[in-house]
Design a protein around this motif. Structure first.
Motif, PDB file in Angstrom:
ATOM      1  N   VAL A  25       0.854  -1.268   0.139  1.00 49.17           N
ATOM      2  CA  VAL A  25      -0.030   0.046   0.062  1.00 49.17           C
ATOM      3  C   VAL A  25       0.935   1.176   0.267  1.00 49.17           C
ATOM      4  O   VAL A  25       0.666   2.131  -0.718  1.00 49.17           O
ATOM      5  N   LEU A  26       1.950   1.312   0.855  1.00 46.41           N
ATOM      6  CA  LEU A  26       2.718   2.487   0.959  1.00 46.41           C
ATOM      7  C   LEU A  26       3.765   2.658  -0.108  1.00 46.41           C
ATOM      8  O   LEU A  26       4.113   3.828  -0.369  1.00 46.41           O
ATOM      9  N   ARG A  27       4.075   1.610  -0.710  1.00 44.41           N
ATOM     10  CA  ARG A  27       5.332   1.806  -1.679  1.00 44.41           C
ATOM     11  C   ARG A  27       4.616   2.267  -3.214  1.00 44.41           C
ATOM     12  O   ARG A  27       5.456   2.721  -4.035  1.00 44.41           O
ATOM     13  N   ALA A  28       3.348   1.690  -3.418  1.00 43.76           N
ATOM     14  CA  ALA A  28       2.543   2.079  -4.879  1.00 43.76           C
ATOM     15  C   ALA A  28       2.503   3.494  -5.231  1.00 43.76           C
ATOM     16  O   ALA A  28       1.503   4.450  -4.335  1.00 43.76           O
ATOM     17  N   ALA A  29       3.047   4.083  -6.129  1.00 44.85           N
ATOM     18  CA  ALA A  29       2.723   5.540  -6.205  1.00 44.85           C
ATOM     19  C   ALA A  29       1.438   5.758  -6.672  1.00 44.85           C
ATOM     20  O   ALA A  29       1.004   7.269  -6.287  1.00 44.85           O
ATOM     21  N   GLN A  30       0.878   5.056  -7.072  1.00 44.45           N
ATOM     22  CA  GLN A  30      -0.508   5.360  -7.600  1.00 44.45           C
ATOM     23  C   GLN A  30      -1.683   5.392  -6.368  1.00 44.45           C
ATOM     24  O   GLN A  30      -2.764   5.833  -6.242  1.00 44.45           O
ATOM     25  N   ASN A  31      -1.044   5.070  -4.889  1.00 43.64           N
ATOM     26  CA  ASN A  31      -1.987   5.198  -3.853  1.00 43.64           C
ATOM     27  C   ASN A  31      -1.439   6.571  -3.040  1.00 43.64           C
ATOM     28  O   ASN A  31      -2.319   6.812  -2.285  1.00 43.64           O
ATOM     29  N   LEU A  32      -0.664   7.422  -4.041  1.00 42.26           N
ATOM     30  CA  LEU A  32      -0.546   8.583  -3.196  1.00 42.26           C
ATOM     31  C   LEU A  32      -1.648   9.433  -2.983  1.00 42.26           C
ATOM     32  O   LEU A  32      -2.093  10.047  -2.105  1.00 42.26           O
ATOM     33  N   GLN A  33      -2.346   9.570  -4.121  1.00 40.15           N
ATOM     34  CA  GLN A  33      -3.652  10.468  -3.880  1.00 40.15           C
ATOM     35  C   GLN A  33      -4.717  10.183  -2.975  1.00 40.15           C
ATOM     36  O   GLN A  33      -5.129  11.091  -2.242  1.00 40.15           O
ATOM     37  N   ARG A  34      -4.880   8.748  -2.812  1.00 37.91           N
ATOM     38  CA  ARG A  34      -5.717   8.364  -1.726  1.00 37.91           C
ATOM     39  C   ARG A  34      -5.320   8.586  -0.488  1.00 37.91           C
ATOM     40  O   ARG A  34      -5.961   8.385   0.793  1.00 37.91           O
ATOM     41  N   LEU A  35      -3.956   8.587  -0.144  1.00 38.27           N
ATOM     42  CA  LEU A  35      -3.179   8.404   1.206  1.00 38.27           C
ATOM     43  C   LEU A  35      -3.071   9.813   1.548  1.00 38.27           C
ATOM     44  O   LEU A  35      -2.553  10.150   2.653  1.00 38.27           O
ATOM     45  N   THR A  36      -3.332  10.932   0.624  1.00 40.32           N
ATOM     46  CA  THR A  36      -2.965  12.318   0.888  1.00 40.32           C
ATOM     47  C   THR A  36      -4.376  13.020   1.111  1.00 40.32           C
ATOM     48  O   THR A  36      -5.149  12.642   0.430  1.00 40.32           O
ATOM     49  N   PRO A  37      -4.262  14.128   2.058  1.00 41.74           N
ATOM     50  CA  PRO A  37      -5.613  14.491   2.413  1.00 41.74           C
ATOM     51  C   PRO A  37      -6.191  15.295   1.025  1.00 41.74           C
ATOM     52  O   PRO A  37      -5.495  16.064   0.322  1.00 41.74           O
ATOM     53  N   PRO A  38      -7.313  15.269   1.128  1.00 41.07           N
ATOM     54  CA  PRO A  38      -8.164  15.938  -0.032  1.00 41.07           C
ATOM     55  C   PRO A  38      -7.893  17.504  -0.101  1.00 41.07           C
ATOM     56  O   PRO A  38      -7.927  17.986  -1.112  1.00 41.07           O
ATOM     57  N   TRP A  39      -7.608  18.093   1.040  1.00 38.82           N
ATOM     58  CA  TRP A  39      -7.562  19.691   1.187  1.00 38.82           C
ATOM     59  C   TRP A  39      -6.264  19.838   0.425  1.00 38.82           C
ATOM     60  O   TRP A  39      -6.080  21.333  -0.003  1.00 38.82           O
ATOM     61  N   LEU A  40      -5.556  18.768   0.099  1.00 36.88           N
ATOM     62  CA  LEU A  40      -4.087  19.280  -0.605  1.00 36.88           C
ATOM     63  C   LEU A  40      -4.188  19.185  -2.159  1.00 36.88           C
ATOM     64  O   LEU A  40      -3.395  19.815  -2.974  1.00 36.88           O
ATOM     65  N   GLY A  41      -5.259  18.925  -2.774  1.00 40.72           N
ATOM     66  CA  GLY A  41      -5.953  18.615  -4.042  1.00 40.72           C
ATOM     67  C   GLY A  41      -4.442  17.918  -4.890  1.00 40.72           C
ATOM     68  O   GLY A  41      -4.254  18.619  -5.761  1.00 40.72           O
ATOM     69  N   PHE A  42      -4.362  16.568  -4.262  1.00 36.59           N
ATOM     70  CA  PHE A  42      -3.058  15.802  -5.006  1.00 36.59           C
ATOM     71  C   PHE A  42      -3.337  15.659  -6.326  1.00 36.59           C
ATOM     72  O   PHE A  42      -4.437  14.804  -6.505  1.00 36.59           O
ATOM     73  N   GLU A  43      -2.296  15.809  -7.194  1.00 41.01           N
ATOM     74  CA  GLU A  43      -2.452  15.239  -8.594  1.00 41.01           C
ATOM     75  C   GLU A  43      -1.116  14.435  -8.971  1.00 41.01           C
ATOM     76  O   GLU A  43      -0.190  15.443  -9.281  1.00 41.01           O
ATOM     77  N   LEU A  44      -1.058  13.331  -9.374  1.00 40.66           N
ATOM     78  CA  LEU A  44       0.055  12.738  -9.761  1.00 40.66           C
ATOM     79  C   LEU A  44       0.188  13.149 -11.267  1.00 40.66           C
ATOM     80  O   LEU A  44      -0.802  12.773 -12.102  1.00 40.66           O
ATOM     81  N   LEU A  45       1.561  13.495 -11.599  1.00 45.53           N
ATOM     82  CA  LEU A  45       1.729  14.016 -13.081  1.00 45.53           C
ATOM     83  C   LEU A  45       2.557  12.870 -13.584  1.00 45.53           C
ATOM     84  O   LEU A  45       2.558  13.083 -15.016  1.00 45.53           O
ATOM     85  N   THR A  46       3.264  12.025 -13.123  1.00 46.50           N
ATOM     86  CA  THR A  46       3.932  11.231 -13.832  1.00 46.50           C
ATOM     87  C   THR A  46       3.205   9.981 -14.394  1.00 46.50           C
ATOM     88  O   THR A  46       2.224   9.542 -13.468  1.00 46.50           O
ATOM     89  N   PRO A  47       3.305   9.814 -15.546  1.00 48.57           N
ATOM     90  CA  PRO A  47       2.524   8.924 -16.103  1.00 48.57           C
ATOM     91  C   PRO A  47       2.669   7.332 -15.591  1.00 48.57           C
ATOM     92  O   PRO A  47       3.768   6.975 -14.970  1.00 48.57           O
ATOM     93  N   GLU A  48       1.715   6.563 -15.324  1.00 47.31           N
ATOM     94  CA  GLU A  48       1.825   5.234 -14.888  1.00 47.31           C
ATOM     95  C   GLU A  48       1.915   4.174 -15.858  1.00 47.31           C
ATOM     96  O   GLU A  48       1.249   4.330 -16.848  1.00 47.31           O
ATOM     97  N   PRO A  49       2.315   2.986 -15.317  1.00 51.59           N
ATOM     98  CA  PRO A  49       2.804   2.772 -14.115  1.00 51.59           C
ATOM     99  C   PRO A  49       4.064   3.073 -13.868  1.00 51.59           C
ATOM    100  O   PRO A  49       4.986   3.451 -14.762  1.00 51.59           O
ATOM    101  N   ILE A  50       4.460   3.356 -12.457  1.00 53.50           N
ATOM    102  CA  ILE A  50       5.632   3.761 -12.042  1.00 53.50           C
ATOM    103  C   ILE A  50       6.492   2.740 -11.523  1.00 53.50           C
ATOM    104  O   ILE A  50       6.003   2.068 -10.515  1.00 53.50           O
ATOM    105  N   GLU A  51       7.613   2.109 -11.910  1.00 50.07           N
ATOM    106  CA  GLU A  51       8.471   1.235 -11.288  1.00 50.07           C
ATOM    107  C   GLU A  51       8.968   1.943 -10.173  1.00 50.07           C
ATOM    108  O   GLU A  51       9.918   2.839 -10.361  1.00 50.07           O
TER     109      GLU A  51
END
Length: 153
Positions: A25-51
């Motif tokens: 759960v903690l290593r997967a970059a695609q989980n960063l958005q759901r682990l980051t508070p919504p008030w930060l408006g997080f958006e992953l810019l690096t195309p997935e998948p990220i090795e």
């Protein structure tokens, strides 16, 4: 010019889940958005998948007190199932070094975060640290720990 003081934030979380599940759960970059508070408006810019590996770069955008911020980090250490380190290459801090460490404890796992960071903007940044930065970071990691527990079910 004098170096900015380095601050440290440490968090420890006991999870009643196997180490492999917690690490996943903690290593997967695609989980960063759901682990980051919504008030930060997080958006992953690096195309997935990220090795995830040493040298992997992750770019994202978020909002700090409604100010848009681009952040780039690189994985500097990678020990699957044990630890990894992400370091800010570009972003809001003069220094950001985040070690994620994992260890088995009985049937569960201890997940630790150790963040060493320094404020930008010299004395002005240092004035902001006790006024809101330290509190903001604490809130973000409190949210993250709840989100990790929720993600594990």
């Amino acid at each position: 010019m004098p170096r900015a003081p380095i601050h440290r934030l440490e968090h420890r979380q006991h999870l009643n889940h196997p180490l492999e599940a917690v690490f996943e759960v903690l290593r997967a970059a695609q989980n960063l958005q759901r682990l980051t508070p919504p008030w930060l408006g997080f958006e992953l810019l690096t195309p997935e998948p990220i090795e995830m590996r040493v040298g992997a770069r992750i770019d994202y955008r978020l909002h700090v007190h409604r100010v848009p911020v681009r952040w780039s980090s690189r994985i500097d250490e990678w020990e699957p199932g044990r630890s990894f380190v992400d370091r800010q290459l570009h972003g809001p801090y003069a220094l950001w070094h985040h070690r994620h460490a994992f260890e088995r404890e009985g049937e569960g796992t201890i997940a630790r975060d150790q963040i060493d960071y320094a404020m930008p903007f010299g004395r002005l940044g240092e004035l902001a640290h006790p006024l809101f930065v330290r509190r903001d970071l604490q809130r973000i990691f409190d949210y993250r720990h709840q989100a990790v527990a929720h993600a594990l079910g």
